[in-house]
Scaffold this motif. Structure first.
Motif, mmCIF file in Angstrom:
data_model
loop_
_atom_site.group_PDB
_atom_site.id
_atom_site.type_symbol
_atom_site.label_atom_id
_atom_site.label_comp_id
_atom_site.label_asym_id
_atom_site.label_seq_id
_atom_site.Cartn_x
_atom_site.Cartn_y
_atom_site.Cartn_z
ATOM 1 N N VAL A 39 0.848 -1.203 0.000
ATOM 2 C CA VAL A 39 0.000 0.000 0.000
ATOM 3 C C VAL A 39 0.880 1.249 0.000
ATOM 4 O O VAL A 39 0.627 2.209 -0.754
ATOM 5 C CB VAL A 39 -0.983 -0.009 1.184
ATOM 6 N N GLY A 40 1.915 1.251 0.814
ATOM 7 C CA GLY A 40 2.829 2.399 0.829
ATOM 8 C C GLY A 40 3.503 2.596 -0.515
ATOM 9 O O GLY A 40 3.583 3.722 -1.033
ATOM 10 N N GLY A 42 2.387 1.435 -3.411
ATOM 11 C CA GLY A 42 1.346 1.788 -4.378
ATOM 12 C C GLY A 42 0.971 3.264 -4.297
ATOM 13 O O GLY A 42 0.779 3.920 -5.333
ATOM 14 N N CYS A 43 0.873 3.800 -3.090
ATOM 15 C CA CYS A 43 0.554 5.234 -2.927
ATOM 16 C C CYS A 43 1.673 6.111 -3.475
ATOM 17 O O CYS A 43 1.421 7.174 -4.044
ATOM 18 C CB CYS A 43 0.305 5.558 -1.451
ATOM 19 N N ALA A 44 2.904 5.650 -3.316
ATOM 20 C CA ALA A 44 4.039 6.425 -3.822
ATOM 21 C C ALA A 44 4.097 6.395 -5.346
ATOM 22 O O ALA A 44 4.602 7.340 -5.967
ATOM 23 C CB ALA A 44 5.342 5.882 -3.236
ATOM 24 N N VAL A 46 1.491 6.378 -7.408
ATOM 25 C CA VAL A 46 0.359 7.059 -8.045
ATOM 26 C C VAL A 46 0.874 8.353 -8.681
ATOM 27 O O VAL A 46 1.537 9.153 -8.026
ATOM 28 C CB VAL A 46 -0.758 7.350 -7.010
ATOM 29 N N THR A 51 -3.417 12.141 -7.835
ATOM 30 C CA THR A 51 -3.504 12.246 -6.379
ATOM 31 C C THR A 51 -4.587 13.242 -6.025
ATOM 32 O O THR A 51 -4.833 14.176 -6.785
ATOM 33 C CB THR A 51 -2.154 12.697 -5.769
ATOM 34 N N PRO A 52 -5.264 13.138 -4.964
ATOM 35 C CA PRO A 52 -5.226 12.105 -3.934
ATOM 36 C C PRO A 52 -6.174 10.939 -4.231
ATOM 37 O O PRO A 52 -6.171 9.950 -3.518
ATOM 38 C CB PRO A 52 -5.658 12.831 -2.680
ATOM 39 N N GLN A 55 -4.511 7.590 -4.638
ATOM 40 C CA GLN A 55 -4.013 7.090 -3.353
ATOM 41 C C GLN A 55 -5.142 6.536 -2.500
ATOM 42 O O GLN A 55 -4.980 5.523 -1.827
ATOM 43 C CB GLN A 55 -3.274 8.211 -2.614
ATOM 44 N N TYR A 56 -6.292 7.196 -2.550
ATOM 45 C CA TYR A 56 -7.448 6.686 -1.812
ATOM 46 C C TYR A 56 -7.884 5.315 -2.334
ATOM 47 O O TYR A 56 -8.246 4.430 -1.562
ATOM 48 C CB TYR A 56 -8.629 7.662 -1.872
ATOM 49 N N VAL A 58 -5.944 3.068 -3.763
ATOM 50 C CA VAL A 58 -4.941 2.107 -3.287
ATOM 51 C C VAL A 58 -5.194 1.772 -1.819
ATOM 52 O O VAL A 58 -5.145 0.598 -1.421
ATOM 53 C CB VAL A 58 -3.514 2.659 -3.493
ATOM 54 N N ILE A 59 -5.507 2.768 -1.013
ATOM 55 C CA ILE A 59 -5.754 2.550 0.413
ATOM 56 C C ILE A 59 -7.015 1.715 0.624
ATOM 57 O O ILE A 59 -7.035 0.801 1.453
ATOM 58 C CB ILE A 59 -5.823 3.898 1.161
#
Length: 171
Positions: A39-40, A42-44, A46, A51-52, A55-56, A58-59
């Motif tokens: 998840v970390g 994957g968020c990086a 994006v 964004t965001p 990222q949401y 992925v979370i």
């Protein structure tokens, strides 16, 4: 974790009450670590223009996988108990839909246990209860301190081997 007193018969008392061994949680713990890293990562990854919202997404996907891979196995472990009273063996399992089995000790013919090398290192094993019923053998997987539970079952079935009732406790 205790079996409610109202579920015990007159003169019946709990000899041993355990959950399955915590080794059942090792795969879920490893998946949790990998999932957190994914998840970390994957968020990086994006792109900045996504964004965001990206990222949401992925979370949320990570949260759904966490529930499925980590929380559900933990709840299964938490709700699985083996109880041995002076009259019966009781198993309870289930998160939402509960399943229970009561096996009278008078129907038990033999008790044995298996311990692999990993089980010996972790202090657990599989208890096999041979019954006179049509199902044959009841298998209790990942019983903590299985040798001690086996000894208590043997004492209950075939007479006292030792006068050590203080050692019979919830682990």
């Amino acid at each position: 974790m205790g079996l409610p007193r109202k579920l015990l018969g007159e003169g019946e008392h709990v000899e041993v009450q355990v959950r399955t061994h915590a080794k059942k949680l090792i795969p879920a713990a490893l998946l949790f670590i990998l999932l957190a890293a994914a998840v970390g990562f994957g968020c990086a990854l994006v792109p900045a223009d996504m964004t965001p919202i990206g990222q949401y997404v992925v979370i949320v996907v990570g949260l759904v996988l966490w529930i499925w891979w980590c929380l559900v196995p933990f709840l299964r472990w938490r709700t699985t108990t083996y109880t041995i009273t002076n009259r019966r063996v009781i198993t309870r399992t289930g998160i939402v839909a509960k399943t229970g089995t009561d096996l009278p000790l008078v129907r038990v013919n033999d008790v044995s246990y298996d311990r692999s090398l990993t089980d010996r290192i972790l202090g657990c094993g599989t208890l096999r209860i041979q019954t006179a019923g049509e199902n044959g053998t009841v298998v209790l997987d990942d019983v903590p301190e299985v040798r001690r539970v086996h000894l208590i079952m043997t004492e209950l079935l075939f007479g006292e081997v030792a006068d050590d009732h203080q050692s019979r406790a919830t682990w």
